[in-house]
Design a protein around this motif. Sequence first.
Motif, mmCIF file in Angstrom:
data_model
loop_
_atom_site.group_PDB
_atom_site.id
_atom_site.type_symbol
_atom_site.label_atom_id
_atom_site.label_comp_id
_atom_site.label_asym_id
_atom_site.label_seq_id
_atom_site.Cartn_x
_atom_site.Cartn_y
_atom_site.Cartn_z
ATOM 1 N N SER A 130 88.005 149.194 4.003
ATOM 2 C CA SER A 130 88.619 148.171 3.925
ATOM 3 C C SER A 130 87.359 147.655 2.899
ATOM 4 O O SER A 130 87.714 145.850 2.092
ATOM 5 C CB SER A 130 89.089 147.429 5.454
ATOM 6 O OG SER A 130 87.410 147.150 5.904
ATOM 7 N N SER A 131 85.973 147.451 2.960
ATOM 8 C CA SER A 131 85.606 147.182 2.393
ATOM 9 C C SER A 131 84.688 147.575 1.418
ATOM 10 O O SER A 131 83.509 147.218 0.589
ATOM 11 C CB SER A 131 84.238 146.650 3.010
ATOM 12 O OG SER A 131 83.554 147.134 4.117
ATOM 13 N N LEU A 132 85.053 148.717 1.016
ATOM 14 C CA LEU A 132 85.100 150.187 -0.323
ATOM 15 C C LEU A 132 84.735 149.389 -2.153
ATOM 16 O O LEU A 132 83.772 149.119 -2.517
ATOM 17 C CB LEU A 132 85.283 151.076 0.205
ATOM 18 C CG LEU A 132 85.265 152.256 -1.048
ATOM 19 C CD1 LEU A 132 83.987 152.884 -0.047
ATOM 20 C CD2 LEU A 132 86.510 153.552 -1.430
ATOM 21 N N ASP A 133 85.731 148.007 -2.311
ATOM 22 C CA ASP A 133 85.834 147.589 -3.112
ATOM 23 C C ASP A 133 84.757 146.617 -3.614
ATOM 24 O O ASP A 133 84.238 146.247 -4.459
ATOM 25 C CB ASP A 133 87.105 147.303 -3.419
ATOM 26 C CG ASP A 133 86.835 146.467 -5.244
ATOM 27 O OD1 ASP A 133 87.601 147.597 -5.507
ATOM 28 O OD2 ASP A 133 87.119 145.624 -5.494
ATOM 29 N N GLU A 134 83.985 145.959 -2.746
ATOM 30 C CA GLU A 134 83.098 145.132 -2.549
ATOM 31 C C GLU A 134 82.263 145.174 -2.772
ATOM 32 O O GLU A 134 81.424 145.879 -2.054
ATOM 33 C CB GLU A 134 83.302 143.794 -1.260
ATOM 34 C CG GLU A 134 84.613 143.904 -0.788
ATOM 35 C CD GLU A 134 84.737 142.433 0.822
ATOM 36 O OE1 GLU A 134 83.993 143.631 0.952
ATOM 37 O OE2 GLU A 134 85.947 142.669 1.257
ATOM 38 N N THR A 153 88.871 157.973 3.494
ATOM 39 C CA THR A 153 88.696 157.802 4.471
ATOM 40 C C THR A 153 87.567 157.618 3.602
ATOM 41 O O THR A 153 87.432 157.447 2.259
ATOM 42 C CB THR A 153 87.836 158.429 5.451
ATOM 43 O OG1 THR A 153 86.367 159.462 4.709
ATOM 44 C CG2 THR A 153 88.972 159.204 6.468
ATOM 45 N N GLN A 154 87.013 155.765 4.249
ATOM 46 C CA GLN A 154 85.828 155.830 2.947
ATOM 47 C C GLN A 154 84.402 156.728 2.449
ATOM 48 O O GLN A 154 84.166 156.366 1.262
ATOM 49 C CB GLN A 154 85.117 154.744 4.170
ATOM 50 C CG GLN A 154 83.934 153.864 2.621
ATOM 51 C CD GLN A 154 83.185 152.407 3.722
ATOM 52 O OE1 GLN A 154 84.110 151.916 4.290
ATOM 53 N NE2 GLN A 154 82.494 151.640 3.400
ATOM 54 N N HIS A 166 98.531 157.067 -0.588
ATOM 55 C CA HIS A 166 98.774 156.992 0.546
ATOM 56 C C HIS A 166 97.191 155.844 1.029
ATOM 57 O O HIS A 166 97.181 155.137 1.970
ATOM 58 C CB HIS A 166 99.307 157.763 1.688
ATOM 59 C CG HIS A 166 100.524 158.736 1.497
ATOM 60 N ND1 HIS A 166 102.049 157.158 1.891
ATOM 61 C CD2 HIS A 166 100.865 159.620 1.075
ATOM 62 C CE1 HIS A 166 102.711 158.070 1.446
ATOM 63 N NE2 HIS A 166 102.378 159.617 1.135
ATOM 64 N N THR A 167 96.553 156.328 0.748
ATOM 65 C CA THR A 167 94.693 155.801 0.451
ATOM 66 C C THR A 167 95.205 153.870 -0.105
ATOM 67 O O THR A 167 94.344 153.768 0.560
ATOM 68 C CB THR A 167 94.391 156.224 -0.523
ATOM 69 O OG1 THR A 167 94.239 157.697 -0.332
ATOM 70 C CG2 THR A 167 92.793 155.614 -0.143
ATOM 71 N N PHE A 168 95.740 153.949 -0.566
ATOM 72 C CA PHE A 168 95.829 152.829 -0.847
ATOM 73 C C PHE A 168 96.283 151.583 0.123
ATOM 74 O O PHE A 168 96.046 150.135 0.453
ATOM 75 C CB PHE A 168 96.777 152.181 -2.266
ATOM 76 C CG PHE A 168 97.448 151.026 -2.763
ATOM 77 C CD1 PHE A 168 96.323 150.241 -3.406
ATOM 78 C CD2 PHE A 168 98.206 150.504 -3.323
ATOM 79 C CE1 PHE A 168 96.486 149.209 -3.860
ATOM 80 C CE2 PHE A 168 98.573 148.794 -3.166
ATOM 81 C CZ PHE A 168 97.789 148.133 -4.091
#
Length: 216
Positions: free
Chosen positions: A205-209, A38-39, A161-163
């Motif tokens: 979905s927004s973790l990299d932002e 999860t995030q 799978h996380t990716f």
Amino acid sequence: MQFFKRIVIIAKNNGWITADPFANYKIRIKKVGRGYLTQQEIYIIMKKKFSTERLERVRDIFIFSCFTGLAYIDVKNLCKSNIRTSFDEKLWIMGKGEKTGVNFNIPLLDIPKQILDKYDSTLPDDKVLPVLSNQKMNGYLKEIGVICGIDKELTFHLARHTFATFTLTKGVSIESVSKMLEHTNINIIMRCHEDKLNLRGGLISSLDENQSYDNE
């Protein structure tokens, strides 16, 4: 079971047996959900300060795989020549899977780019990450999981799978995700991640932002 059925068919065709013992048996494929981080779990691992360099390096490589979907051997083989500017003027990871022989083209997001920058010009042979043997990596990942309190077995399969979850929830098409994971059959990813297709906009979905990989 399918393997044994094929053997029986060959045996029957060659006259070694007279009847097919599986004639009235129907194989049913059970759908099994694949685990993913999860995030919050990714964030915990990212920000954890480790007392040893070996754990820090293994953590970095694991997180890199979470954001690229690359298998262990492909991360190990990754060189500077695999990092290229694409048609969109952005950096992509381009290469061919060691085991699959399938080409992959993966956008280089900010967090994995920060990880590459961290080890830039520190490794021989044009390599970009300090990848240890698969056995050592898996052993250290278990240790990292315990230290971070993650009740899941940390492996490169889990990272992939996380990716897949990350990209599917971002709205990336299943066809594109399948290609990035080097799958030649789209049904593979559909079976593994069918439950993720309706989660777009959630989870990680927004973790990299707007995130910094600074865990000093």
